[in-house]
Write an enzyme that holds these catalytic residues in place. Structure first.
Site, PDB file in Angstrom:
ATOM      1  CD  GLU A   1      -2.362   1.314   3.090  1.00  0.00           C
ATOM      2  OE1 GLU A   1      -1.637   0.786   4.019  1.00  0.00           O
ATOM      3  OE2 GLU A   1      -3.255   1.765   3.248  1.00  0.00           O
TER       4      GLU A   1
ATOM      5  CE  LYS B   1      -7.161   1.204   3.822  1.00  0.00           C
ATOM      6  NZ  LYS B   1      -5.766   1.711   4.708  1.00  0.00           N
TER       7      LYS B   1
ATOM      8  CB  CYS C   1      -3.995  -1.477   4.631  1.00  0.00           C
ATOM      9  SG  CYS C   1      -3.207  -1.710   6.282  1.00  0.00           S
TER      10      CYS C   1
HETATM   11  N1  CDV Z   1      -2.865   1.465   6.595  1.00  0.00           N
HETATM   12  C1  CDV Z   1      -3.937   0.910   7.312  1.00  0.00           C
HETATM   13  O1  CDV Z   1      -5.127   0.535   7.048  1.00  0.00           O
HETATM   14  N2  CDV Z   1      -3.388   0.568   8.616  1.00  0.00           N
HETATM   15  C2  CDV Z   1      -4.192  -0.203   9.598  1.00  0.00           C
HETATM   16  C3  CDV Z   1      -3.889   0.013  10.995  1.00  0.00           C
HETATM   17  C4  CDV Z   1      -4.396   1.815  11.303  1.00  0.00           C
HETATM   18  C5  CDV Z   1      -4.614  -0.657  12.067  1.00  0.00           C
HETATM   19  C6  CDV Z   1      -4.348  -1.769   9.502  1.00  0.00           C
HETATM   20  O2  CDV Z   1      -5.513  -2.263   9.514  1.00  0.00           O
HETATM   21  O3  CDV Z   1      -3.315  -2.240   9.516  1.00  0.00           O
END
Ligand code: CDV
Length: 308
Positions: free
Chosen positions: A46, A123, A168
Protein backbone atom coordinates in the site's frame (compact mmCIF):
# COMPACT_ATOMS: atom_id res chain seq x y z
CA UNK A 1 -2.12 -27.13 -12.79
CA UNK A 2 -2.56 -23.35 -13.18
CA UNK A 3 0.62 -21.98 -11.65
CA UNK A 4 1.52 -18.33 -11.11
CA UNK A 5 4.96 -17.71 -9.64
CA UNK A 6 4.26 -14.74 -7.39
CA UNK A 7 6.73 -12.35 -5.83
CA UNK A 8 5.58 -10.59 -2.67
CA UNK A 9 7.85 -7.54 -2.73
CA UNK A 10 7.93 -6.29 0.84
CA UNK A 11 9.44 -2.83 1.05
CA UNK A 12 11.45 -1.27 3.81
CA UNK A 13 10.63 2.26 4.93
CA UNK A 14 10.14 5.23 2.60
CA UNK A 15 11.27 8.35 4.38
CA UNK A 16 9.50 11.67 3.90
CA UNK A 17 12.51 13.07 2.08
CA UNK A 18 12.87 10.11 -0.32
CA UNK A 19 12.07 10.98 -3.93
CA UNK A 20 9.63 8.86 -5.96
CA UNK A 21 12.55 8.09 -8.27
CA UNK A 22 14.69 6.68 -5.45
CA UNK A 23 11.79 4.56 -4.22
CA UNK A 24 11.04 3.26 -7.73
CA UNK A 25 14.73 2.31 -8.05
CA UNK A 26 14.26 0.00 -5.04
CA UNK A 27 11.08 -1.42 -6.59
CA UNK A 28 13.05 -2.07 -9.77
CA UNK A 29 15.72 -3.98 -7.84
CA UNK A 30 12.98 -6.21 -6.36
CA UNK A 31 11.53 -6.67 -9.85
CA UNK A 32 14.90 -7.83 -11.21
CA UNK A 33 15.20 -10.30 -8.35
CA UNK A 34 11.68 -11.52 -9.12
CA UNK A 35 12.61 -12.01 -12.77
CA UNK A 36 15.59 -14.15 -11.78
CA UNK A 37 13.23 -16.24 -9.63
CA UNK A 38 10.80 -16.76 -12.52
CA UNK A 39 7.93 -14.63 -11.21
CA UNK A 40 5.15 -13.51 -13.54
CA UNK A 41 3.44 -11.33 -10.92
CA UNK A 42 5.01 -9.02 -8.35
CA UNK A 43 2.94 -7.40 -5.58
CA UNK A 44 4.17 -4.31 -3.72
CA UNK A 45 2.69 -2.61 -0.61
CA UNK A 46 0.00 0.00 0.00
CA UNK A 47 1.19 3.59 -0.71
CA UNK A 48 4.37 2.10 -2.15
CA UNK A 49 5.62 5.33 -3.73
CA UNK A 50 5.70 7.51 -0.61
CA UNK A 51 6.00 7.49 3.12
CA UNK A 52 2.77 6.61 4.95
CA UNK A 53 1.81 10.29 4.98
CA UNK A 54 -1.53 9.87 6.88
CA UNK A 55 0.56 9.81 10.04
CA UNK A 56 1.16 13.54 9.47
CA UNK A 57 -1.48 16.20 10.18
CA UNK A 58 -1.67 18.69 7.32
CA UNK A 59 -4.04 21.62 6.75
CA UNK A 60 -2.64 22.88 3.46
CA UNK A 61 -4.41 20.97 0.65
CA UNK A 62 -1.58 21.72 -1.78
CA UNK A 63 0.82 19.99 0.61
CA UNK A 64 -1.55 17.03 0.90
CA UNK A 65 -1.92 16.79 -2.87
CA UNK A 66 1.86 16.59 -3.18
CA UNK A 67 1.62 13.01 -1.87
CA UNK A 68 -0.89 12.03 -4.59
CA UNK A 69 -0.37 10.86 -8.19
CA UNK A 70 -2.51 12.50 -10.86
CA UNK A 71 -1.74 9.91 -13.52
CA UNK A 72 -0.43 6.36 -13.67
CA UNK A 73 2.04 5.57 -15.04
CA UNK A 74 3.78 8.90 -14.62
CA UNK A 75 7.32 10.13 -15.07
CA UNK A 76 8.56 8.57 -11.83
CA UNK A 77 6.91 5.16 -12.28
CA UNK A 78 7.37 4.75 -16.05
CA UNK A 79 10.73 2.97 -15.65
CA UNK A 80 8.98 0.33 -13.51
CA UNK A 81 6.25 -0.20 -16.10
CA UNK A 82 8.82 -0.29 -18.94
CA UNK A 83 11.02 -2.85 -17.21
CA UNK A 84 8.03 -4.96 -16.17
CA UNK A 85 6.93 -5.04 -19.82
CA UNK A 86 10.45 -6.08 -20.95
CA UNK A 87 10.49 -8.87 -18.36
CA UNK A 88 6.89 -9.97 -18.99
CA UNK A 89 6.01 -9.52 -15.32
CA UNK A 90 2.64 -8.21 -14.15
CA UNK A 91 2.87 -5.74 -11.26
CA UNK A 92 0.50 -4.52 -8.57
CA UNK A 93 1.16 -1.63 -6.18
CA UNK A 94 -0.64 0.93 -4.07
CA UNK A 95 -0.51 4.70 -4.35
CA UNK A 96 -2.50 7.80 -3.44
CA UNK A 97 -4.69 8.67 -6.41
CA UNK A 98 -5.99 12.17 -7.22
CA UNK A 99 -8.53 11.89 -10.02
CA UNK A 100 -9.00 14.53 -12.76
CA UNK A 101 -12.26 15.60 -11.09
CA UNK A 102 -10.60 16.07 -7.70
CA UNK A 103 -11.30 12.86 -5.79
CA UNK A 104 -8.72 11.38 -3.43
CA UNK A 105 -8.45 7.62 -3.10
CA UNK A 106 -6.11 5.07 -1.56
CA UNK A 107 -5.67 2.94 -4.67
CA UNK A 108 -4.03 -0.27 -5.90
CA UNK A 109 -3.56 -1.18 -9.55
CA UNK A 110 -2.78 -4.44 -11.33
CA UNK A 111 -1.23 -4.80 -14.77
CA UNK A 112 -1.07 -7.60 -17.26
CA UNK A 113 2.32 -8.99 -18.35
CA UNK A 114 2.55 -6.27 -21.00
CA UNK A 115 2.37 -3.53 -18.32
CA UNK A 116 -1.15 -2.42 -19.27
CA UNK A 117 -3.23 -1.46 -16.23
CA UNK A 118 -6.10 -3.95 -16.30
CA UNK A 119 -7.53 -3.44 -12.81
CA UNK A 120 -7.93 -0.70 -10.25
CA UNK A 121 -9.20 -1.04 -6.69
CA UNK A 122 -9.89 1.84 -4.26
CA UNK A 123 -9.69 1.12 -0.53
CA UNK A 124 -13.07 0.60 1.10
CA UNK A 125 -12.36 0.44 4.83
CA UNK A 126 -10.48 3.60 5.82
CA UNK A 127 -9.22 3.36 9.40
CA UNK A 128 -8.35 6.22 11.71
CA UNK A 129 -9.88 9.67 12.02
CA UNK A 130 -10.21 12.98 10.21
CA UNK A 131 -9.24 15.58 12.85
CA UNK A 132 -6.09 15.88 14.98
CA UNK A 133 -6.49 13.48 17.90
CA UNK A 134 -4.64 14.52 21.04
CA UNK A 135 -5.41 11.18 22.71
CA UNK A 136 -3.32 9.16 20.27
CA UNK A 137 0.41 8.53 20.46
CA UNK A 138 0.54 9.31 16.73
CA UNK A 139 -1.98 10.22 14.07
CA UNK A 140 -3.73 7.99 11.52
CA UNK A 141 -5.52 10.47 9.25
CA UNK A 142 -6.74 8.28 6.39
CA UNK A 143 -10.30 9.52 6.91
CA UNK A 144 -9.00 13.10 6.45
CA UNK A 145 -7.07 12.58 3.23
CA UNK A 146 -9.03 9.85 1.41
CA UNK A 147 -12.61 9.21 0.41
CA UNK A 148 -13.95 5.67 0.82
CA UNK A 149 -13.36 3.74 -2.37
CA UNK A 150 -16.08 3.63 -5.01
CA UNK A 151 -15.08 0.37 -6.69
CA UNK A 152 -16.48 -2.23 -4.33
CA UNK A 153 -14.63 -5.55 -4.50
CA UNK A 154 -14.57 -6.65 -8.14
CA UNK A 155 -12.45 -9.49 -9.51
CA UNK A 156 -10.62 -9.79 -12.81
CA UNK A 157 -9.44 -12.73 -14.89
CA UNK A 158 -5.72 -12.60 -15.65
CA UNK A 159 -2.97 -15.21 -16.00
CA UNK A 160 -5.75 -17.83 -16.11
CA UNK A 161 -6.89 -16.95 -12.58
CA UNK A 162 -9.65 -14.97 -10.89
CA UNK A 163 -7.86 -12.17 -9.04
CA UNK A 164 -9.10 -9.54 -6.59
CA UNK A 165 -7.49 -6.75 -4.60
CA UNK A 166 -7.94 -5.20 -1.19
CA UNK A 167 -5.83 -2.74 0.77
CA UNK A 168 -4.50 -2.97 4.32
CA UNK A 169 -7.39 -2.50 6.77
CA UNK A 170 -9.74 -4.26 4.29
CA UNK A 171 -7.92 -7.50 5.17
CA UNK A 172 -9.40 -7.45 8.69
CA UNK A 173 -13.00 -7.56 7.41
CA UNK A 174 -14.47 -10.94 6.39
CA UNK A 175 -16.90 -9.08 4.13
CA UNK A 176 -14.02 -8.03 1.84
CA UNK A 177 -13.03 -11.63 1.13
CA UNK A 178 -16.56 -12.99 0.94
CA UNK A 179 -17.75 -10.49 -1.66
CA UNK A 180 -14.84 -11.62 -3.82
CA UNK A 181 -15.36 -15.24 -2.80
CA UNK A 182 -18.87 -15.01 -4.22
CA UNK A 183 -17.28 -14.05 -7.54
CA UNK A 184 -14.99 -17.09 -7.45
CA UNK A 185 -11.79 -15.35 -6.37
CA UNK A 186 -8.72 -17.59 -6.44
CA UNK A 187 -6.05 -15.01 -5.60
CA UNK A 188 -6.34 -11.95 -3.35
CA UNK A 189 -3.44 -9.51 -3.50
CA UNK A 190 -3.06 -6.74 -0.96
CA UNK A 191 -0.56 -4.29 0.46
CA UNK A 192 -0.44 -2.78 3.93
CA UNK A 193 1.21 -0.24 6.26
CA UNK A 194 0.59 -1.33 9.83
CA UNK A 195 2.23 0.53 12.72
CA UNK A 196 4.07 -1.83 15.11
CA UNK A 197 2.26 -0.28 18.07
CA UNK A 198 -1.41 0.56 18.56
CA UNK A 199 -1.65 4.37 18.68
CA UNK A 200 -4.51 4.06 21.19
CA UNK A 201 -2.95 1.41 23.44
CA UNK A 202 0.83 1.31 23.87
CA UNK A 203 0.55 -2.16 25.46
CA UNK A 204 -0.50 -3.58 22.11
CA UNK A 205 2.83 -4.19 20.43
CA UNK A 206 4.23 -6.01 17.45
CA UNK A 207 3.50 -9.60 18.51
CA UNK A 208 -0.22 -9.06 18.78
CA UNK A 209 -0.28 -6.85 15.67
CA UNK A 210 1.43 -9.54 13.62
CA UNK A 211 -0.88 -12.19 15.01
CA UNK A 212 -4.05 -10.27 14.12
CA UNK A 213 -2.76 -9.54 10.63
CA UNK A 214 -1.93 -13.17 9.96
CA UNK A 215 -5.14 -14.40 11.58
CA UNK A 216 -7.19 -12.17 9.27
CA UNK A 217 -5.45 -13.27 6.10
CA UNK A 218 -5.29 -16.99 6.89
CA UNK A 219 -8.98 -17.01 7.86
CA UNK A 220 -9.92 -15.11 4.70
CA UNK A 221 -7.93 -17.54 2.59
CA UNK A 222 -9.38 -20.68 4.18
CA UNK A 223 -13.00 -19.53 4.38
CA UNK A 224 -13.03 -18.57 0.71
CA UNK A 225 -10.60 -21.22 -0.58
CA UNK A 226 -8.32 -18.62 -2.12
CA UNK A 227 -4.65 -17.68 -2.18
CA UNK A 228 -3.89 -14.48 -0.26
CA UNK A 229 -0.71 -12.49 -0.78
CA UNK A 230 -0.21 -9.80 1.88
CA UNK A 231 2.69 -7.41 1.42
CA UNK A 232 3.96 -4.95 4.03
CA UNK A 233 5.80 -1.68 3.96
CA UNK A 234 7.94 -2.13 7.04
CA UNK A 235 10.65 -0.72 9.26
CA UNK A 236 11.29 2.68 10.80
CA UNK A 237 9.54 5.24 8.61
CA UNK A 238 9.88 8.89 9.66
CA UNK A 239 10.67 7.67 13.18
CA UNK A 240 7.54 5.48 13.30
CA UNK A 241 7.95 1.69 13.22
CA UNK A 242 5.85 -0.30 10.76
CA UNK A 243 5.58 -4.04 11.26
CA UNK A 244 6.57 -6.44 8.49
CA UNK A 245 5.02 -9.89 8.43
CA UNK A 246 4.40 -10.20 4.70
CA UNK A 247 2.99 -13.63 3.93
CA UNK A 248 1.74 -15.82 1.12
CA UNK A 249 -1.19 -17.98 2.26
CA UNK A 250 -2.55 -20.99 0.40
CA UNK A 251 -6.28 -21.79 0.01
CA UNK A 252 -6.12 -24.07 3.07
CA UNK A 253 -5.04 -21.14 5.21
CA UNK A 254 -1.44 -22.30 5.56
CA UNK A 255 1.33 -19.69 5.44
CA UNK A 256 3.67 -20.96 2.74
CA UNK A 257 6.08 -17.99 2.67
CA UNK A 258 6.88 -15.45 5.38
CA UNK A 259 9.14 -12.37 5.48
CA UNK A 260 12.15 -12.60 7.77
CA UNK A 261 13.09 -8.92 7.82
CA UNK A 262 11.55 -5.47 7.94
CA UNK A 263 13.41 -4.30 4.86
CA UNK A 264 13.15 -4.71 1.10
CA UNK A 265 12.64 -8.47 0.77
CA UNK A 266 11.15 -10.67 -1.92
CA UNK A 267 9.09 -13.74 -1.06
CA UNK A 268 8.55 -16.12 -3.96
CA UNK A 269 6.07 -18.93 -4.29
CA UNK A 270 4.71 -20.97 -7.19
CA UNK A 271 0.98 -20.70 -6.49
CA UNK A 272 -1.24 -23.33 -8.12
CA UNK A 273 -4.66 -21.78 -8.65
CA UNK A 274 -6.19 -25.27 -8.89
CA UNK A 275 -5.52 -25.68 -5.16
CA UNK A 276 -8.55 -23.49 -4.56
CA UNK A 277 -10.93 -25.87 -6.35
CA UNK A 278 -11.36 -28.50 -3.63
CA UNK A 279 -12.48 -26.06 -0.93
CA UNK A 280 -14.82 -24.28 -3.33
CA UNK A 281 -16.48 -27.58 -4.30
CA UNK A 282 -16.81 -29.06 -0.81
CA UNK A 283 -16.97 -27.35 2.57
CA UNK A 284 -17.17 -23.85 1.05
CA UNK A 285 -19.46 -24.68 -1.85
CA UNK A 286 -21.41 -21.48 -1.27
CA UNK A 287 -24.32 -22.39 -3.52
CA UNK A 288 -25.14 -25.53 -1.53
CA UNK A 289 -24.38 -24.39 1.99
CA UNK A 290 -24.90 -20.64 2.50
CA UNK A 291 -28.13 -19.57 4.24
CA UNK A 292 -28.68 -16.05 2.99
CA UNK A 293 -32.09 -15.80 4.67
CA UNK A 294 -30.13 -15.31 7.91
CA UNK A 295 -27.47 -12.88 6.68
CA UNK A 296 -29.59 -9.77 6.00
CA UNK A 297 -28.14 -7.71 8.87
CA UNK A 298 -24.68 -7.87 7.36
CA UNK A 299 -25.71 -5.73 4.40
CA UNK A 300 -28.38 -3.61 6.07
CA UNK A 301 -26.84 -2.53 9.38
CA UNK A 302 -23.41 -1.01 10.06
CA UNK A 303 -23.04 -0.80 13.84
CA UNK A 304 -24.08 -3.03 16.71
CA UNK A 305 -27.68 -2.75 17.96
CA UNK A 306 -28.34 -4.54 21.21
CA UNK A 307 -32.07 -5.31 21.49
CA UNK A 308 -32.05 -7.70 24.45
N1 CDV B 1 -3.01 1.43 6.59
C1 CDV B 1 -3.90 0.81 7.37
O1 CDV B 1 -5.03 0.58 6.97
N2 CDV B 1 -3.48 0.46 8.62
C2 CDV B 1 -4.34 -0.14 9.60
C3 CDV B 1 -3.93 0.19 10.99
C4 CDV B 1 -4.24 1.59 11.33
C5 CDV B 1 -4.60 -0.67 12.03
C6 CDV B 1 -4.36 -1.66 9.47
O2 CDV B 1 -5.46 -2.23 9.49
O3 CDV B 1 -3.30 -2.29 9.44
Amino acid sequence: MREIVIGAAQMGPNQKADSREAIVARMLALLEEAARAGCTLVVYPELALTTFFPRWYMEDQAEVDGWFETEMPNAATRPLFDRARDLGIAISFGYAELTPDGHHFNTQILTDRQANIIAKYRKTHLPGHSEYDTERAFQHLEKRYFEPGDTGFPVWRTQDAVVGMMICNDRRWPESYRVMGLQGVELVILGYNTPSVNSQDSREGEDKRLYHSELSMTAGAYQNATWVVGVAKAGDEDGHPLMGGSIIVDPNGYVVERAKTTGDELLVHACDMDLSVFGKETIFDFKRHRRIEHYGLIASQTGVVVKV
